[in-house]
Design a protein around this motif. Structure first.
Motif, PDB file in Angstrom:
ATOM      1  N   MET A  78       5.821  -4.251  -8.586  1.00 54.04           N
ATOM      2  CA  MET A  78       4.834  -4.624  -7.579  1.00 54.04           C
ATOM      3  C   MET A  78       5.213  -5.946  -6.932  1.00 54.04           C
ATOM      4  SD  MET A  78       1.135  -3.478  -9.079  1.00 54.04           S
ATOM      5  CE  MET A  78       0.730  -1.729  -9.103  1.00 54.04           C
ATOM      6  N   ALA A  79       5.039  -6.011  -5.617  1.00 57.36           N
ATOM      7  CA  ALA A  79       5.312  -7.234  -4.871  1.00 57.36           C
ATOM      8  C   ALA A  79       4.108  -7.538  -3.991  1.00 57.36           C
ATOM      9  CB  ALA A  79       6.569  -7.065  -4.017  1.00 57.36           C
ATOM     10  N   VAL A 200     -11.196 -10.369   4.377  1.00 62.06           N
ATOM     11  CA  VAL A 200      -9.751 -10.430   4.108  1.00 62.06           C
ATOM     12  C   VAL A 200      -9.265  -9.022   3.778  1.00 62.06           C
ATOM     13  CG1 VAL A 200      -7.929 -11.419   2.694  1.00 62.06           C
ATOM     14  CG2 VAL A 200      -9.956 -12.789   3.244  1.00 62.06           C
ATOM     15  N   PRO A 201      -8.529  -8.374   4.682  1.00 62.59           N
ATOM     16  CA  PRO A 201      -7.999  -7.036   4.383  1.00 62.59           C
ATOM     17  C   PRO A 201      -6.775  -7.126   3.471  1.00 62.59           C
ATOM     18  CG  PRO A 201      -8.179  -7.462   6.770  1.00 62.59           C
ATOM     19  CD  PRO A 201      -8.269  -8.764   6.069  1.00 62.59           C
ATOM     20  N   ILE A 202      -6.736  -6.267   2.453  1.00 66.52           N
ATOM     21  CA  ILE A 202      -5.573  -6.156   1.567  1.00 66.52           C
ATOM     22  C   ILE A 202      -5.171  -4.685   1.502  1.00 66.52           C
ATOM     23  CG2 ILE A 202      -4.731  -6.399  -0.794  1.00 66.52           C
ATOM     24  CD1 ILE A 202      -6.379  -8.874  -1.125  1.00 66.52           C
ATOM     25  N   VAL A 203      -3.917  -4.424   1.812  1.00 63.76           N
ATOM     26  CA  VAL A 203      -3.404  -3.054   1.874  1.00 63.76           C
ATOM     27  C   VAL A 203      -2.460  -2.812   0.701  1.00 63.76           C
ATOM     28  CG1 VAL A 203      -2.086  -1.388   3.231  1.00 63.76           C
ATOM     29  CG2 VAL A 203      -3.613  -3.025   4.383  1.00 63.76           C
ATOM     30  N   ILE A 204      -2.748  -1.771  -0.078  1.00 65.94           N
ATOM     31  CA  ILE A 204      -1.869  -1.350  -1.166  1.00 65.94           C
ATOM     32  C   ILE A 204      -1.060  -0.155  -0.666  1.00 65.94           C
ATOM     33  CG2 ILE A 204      -1.743  -0.527  -3.547  1.00 65.94           C
ATOM     34  CD1 ILE A 204      -4.494  -1.838  -4.021  1.00 65.94           C
ATOM     35  N   THR A 219       6.138   8.744 -12.013  1.00 61.72           N
ATOM     36  CA  THR A 219       7.452   8.220 -12.347  1.00 61.72           C
ATOM     37  C   THR A 219       7.504   6.729 -12.044  1.00 61.72           C
ATOM     38  OG1 THR A 219       8.338   8.634 -10.133  1.00 61.72           O
ATOM     39  CG2 THR A 219       8.485  10.451 -11.729  1.00 61.72           C
ATOM     40  N   PRO A 220       8.546   6.019 -12.466  1.00 57.85           N
ATOM     41  CA  PRO A 220       8.703   4.627 -12.038  1.00 57.85           C
ATOM     42  C   PRO A 220       8.790   4.551 -10.516  1.00 57.85           C
ATOM     43  CG  PRO A 220      10.154   5.097 -13.882  1.00 57.85           C
ATOM     44  CD  PRO A 220       9.577   6.422 -13.445  1.00 57.85           C
ATOM     45  N   GLY A 221       8.378   3.427  -9.954  1.00 59.08           N
ATOM     46  CA  GLY A 221       8.400   3.293  -8.505  1.00 59.08           C
ATOM     47  C   GLY A 221       8.106   1.879  -8.073  1.00 59.08           C
ATOM     48  N   ARG A 222       7.931   1.732  -6.786  1.00 62.19           N
ATOM     49  CA  ARG A 222       7.719   0.413  -6.180  1.00 62.19           C
ATOM     50  C   ARG A 222       6.449   0.436  -5.343  1.00 62.19           C
ATOM     51  NH1 ARG A 222      11.099  -1.999  -1.203  1.00 62.19           N
ATOM     52  NH2 ARG A 222      10.218  -4.112  -1.126  1.00 62.19           N
ATOM     53  N   CYS A 223       5.675  -0.645  -5.440  1.00 63.28           N
ATOM     54  CA  CYS A 223       4.418  -0.762  -4.696  1.00 63.28           C
ATOM     55  C   CYS A 223       4.345  -2.154  -4.081  1.00 63.28           C
ATOM     56  CB  CYS A 223       3.236  -0.536  -5.648  1.00 63.28           C
ATOM     57  SG  CYS A 223       1.616  -0.737  -4.886  1.00 63.28           S
ATOM     58  N   VAL A 224       3.906  -2.211  -2.837  1.00 65.93           N
ATOM     59  CA  VAL A 224       3.747  -3.497  -2.132  1.00 65.93           C
ATOM     60  C   VAL A 224       2.279  -3.706  -1.813  1.00 65.93           C
ATOM     61  CG1 VAL A 224       4.302  -4.805  -0.048  1.00 65.93           C
ATOM     62  CG2 VAL A 224       6.068  -3.435  -1.161  1.00 65.93           C
ATOM     63  N   ILE A 225       1.784  -4.886  -2.105  1.00 63.58           N
ATOM     64  CA  ILE A 225       0.411  -5.266  -1.767  1.00 63.58           C
ATOM     65  C   ILE A 225       0.490  -6.285  -0.637  1.00 63.58           C
ATOM     66  CG2 ILE A 225      -1.743  -6.268  -2.589  1.00 63.58           C
ATOM     67  CD1 ILE A 225       0.536  -5.095  -5.246  1.00 63.58           C
ATOM     68  N   LEU A 259       4.207   0.092   5.783  1.00 61.92           N
ATOM     69  CA  LEU A 259       4.714   0.019   4.417  1.00 61.92           C
ATOM     70  C   LEU A 259       5.257   1.366   3.957  1.00 61.92           C
ATOM     71  CD1 LEU A 259       1.947  -2.183   2.722  1.00 61.92           C
ATOM     72  CD2 LEU A 259       4.319  -2.839   3.184  1.00 61.92           C
ATOM     73  N   GLU A 260       4.571   2.442   4.342  1.00 66.22           N
ATOM     74  CA  GLU A 260       5.031   3.791   3.962  1.00 66.22           C
ATOM     75  C   GLU A 260       6.397   4.073   4.585  1.00 66.22           C
ATOM     76  OE1 GLU A 260       4.837   7.769   2.370  1.00 66.22           O
ATOM     77  OE2 GLU A 260       4.116   5.786   1.818  1.00 66.22           O
ATOM     78  N   ALA A 261       6.585   3.676   5.843  1.00 64.96           N
ATOM     79  CA  ALA A 261       7.872   3.896   6.506  1.00 64.96           C
ATOM     80  C   ALA A 261       8.972   3.069   5.846  1.00 64.96           C
ATOM     81  CB  ALA A 261       7.752   3.533   7.987  1.00 64.96           C
ATOM     82  N   GLU A 262       8.610   1.878   5.348  1.00 64.85           N
ATOM     83  CA  GLU A 262       9.595   1.016   4.691  1.00 64.85           C
ATOM     84  C   GLU A 262       9.978   1.533   3.307  1.00 64.85           C
ATOM     85  OE1 GLU A 262       9.613  -3.348   2.498  1.00 64.85           O
ATOM     86  OE2 GLU A 262       8.207  -3.006   4.142  1.00 64.85           O
ATOM     87  N   LEU A 263       8.988   1.941   2.526  1.00 60.71           N
ATOM     88  CA  LEU A 263       9.246   2.324   1.135  1.00 60.71           C
ATOM     89  C   LEU A 263       9.740   3.759   0.992  1.00 60.71           C
ATOM     90  CD1 LEU A 263       6.111   0.682  -0.543  1.00 60.71           C
ATOM     91  CD2 LEU A 263       8.446  -0.183  -0.506  1.00 60.71           C
ATOM     92  N   CYS A 264       9.332   4.608   1.933  1.00 60.53           N
ATOM     93  CA  CYS A 264       9.714   6.023   1.859  1.00 60.53           C
ATOM     94  C   CYS A 264      10.027   6.512   3.270  1.00 60.53           C
ATOM     95  CB  CYS A 264       8.585   6.830   1.231  1.00 60.53           C
ATOM     96  SG  CYS A 264       9.070   8.485   0.711  1.00 60.53           S
TER      97      CYS A 264
END
Length: 276
Positions: A78-79, A200-204, A219-225, A259-264
């Motif tokens: 997570m970042a 304050v908007p926070i996007v997961i 499975t293991p993966g990556r998530c950006v907040i 974020l979706e376009a960046e991660l996947c």
């Protein structure tokens, strides 16, 4: 112990690893059961650490410290981006998208000091989890009784100003597995306008590439907040809430899709969300 029971236990010991290795659905449910069991055990561990203070928002620091280790069980990296945008010395309302029970990990990764979630009242009656939630100062809403919910929100607005508390709300109102965002309910925005504090908007980011209940994948993966710039509410009134709600949702949806376009990058664009 009878020989038959010993034989059954031995057979189970042989079959379980085989099923776990070869059956994706079995592996998914095992991981999900472990996730829920870990939350229960951590809640039990937190109770004696939080109880001396009683019901106190400062207990959220203990809860956060314990729950932050959950992500390591599953290899989820997570970042947090934009944490410097969180207002340092004032109350505010955090609004975040709601995908699944895994949101707990994302929330704990970025949870500001003196910040408590708003949760459905049923959580209060979930044994050790309910007790530690109460000790952490979580605000419980009875959605089946609108008048009581309105009263609770008014009390939350007073607490924000008098006790320097931040509040975390999932404005979609329910978990959304569609890979996009549902329409937002307006309660969080009425709360912010009533208290005249920023939103304050926070996007997961989407979990679709490593977690899918429909496809039985975990499975293991990556998530950006991603923390977005606060939106002030000073001078706004109830008539401004609908426009504020849509403005925040549009900004969050744009960030979510980026974020979706960046991660996947190979994922298809999310379909339209169904109205609630």
């Amino acid at each position: 112990m009878s020989p038959w029971l010993c034989a059954l236990l031995a057979l189970g010991a042989l079959l379980l690893p085989l099923l776990y290795g070869r059956c994706a659905a079995f592996r998914f449910w095992c991981k999900l059961a472990l996730y829920n069991a870990a939350i229960l055990l951590l809640a039990i561990a937190a109770i004696p650490l939080c109880a001396p203070r009683g019901r106190d928002v400062e207990n959220m620091k203990v809860i956060r410290a314990l729950l932050q280790h959950l992500k390591r069980l599953y290899g989820i990296r997570m970042a947090v981006r934009g944490a410097q945008l969180l207002p340092p010395r004032q109350p505010y309302v955090v609004v975040s998208n709601h995908q699944s029970s895994l949101d707990l990990m994302g929330m704990m990764e970025v949870l500001p000091d003196r910040c408590v979630p708003i949760a459905k009242r049923e959580l209060l009656f979930m044994g050790a989890v309910g007790l530690v939630s109460w000790l952490g100062g979580i605000i419980f809403i009875d959605r089946r009784r609108p008048h009581r919910a309105i009263s609770t929100m008014a009390q939350a607005a007073h607490a924000m100003l008098s006790q320097d508390v931040r509040v975390w709300v999932f404005p979609e109102g329910t978990r959304n597995h569609s890979g996009s965002m549902l329409p937002f309910k307006r309660g969080a925005f009425h709360l912010a306008v009533q208290a005249q504090v920023p939103v304050v908007p926070i996007v997961i980011s989407s979990y679709q590439h490593f977690y899918s209940k429909r496809e039985r994948r975990f499975t293991p993966g990556r998530c950006v907040i991603q923390v977005l710039p606060p939106l002030p509410t000073a001078g706004l009134g109830p008539a401004d809430v609908p426009a504020l709600t849509e403005r925040v949702r549009d900004a969050m949806l744009e960030a979510f899709e980026a974020l979706e376009a960046e991660l996947c990058p190979t994922a298809p664009p999310p379909g339209p969300t169904a109205p609630q």
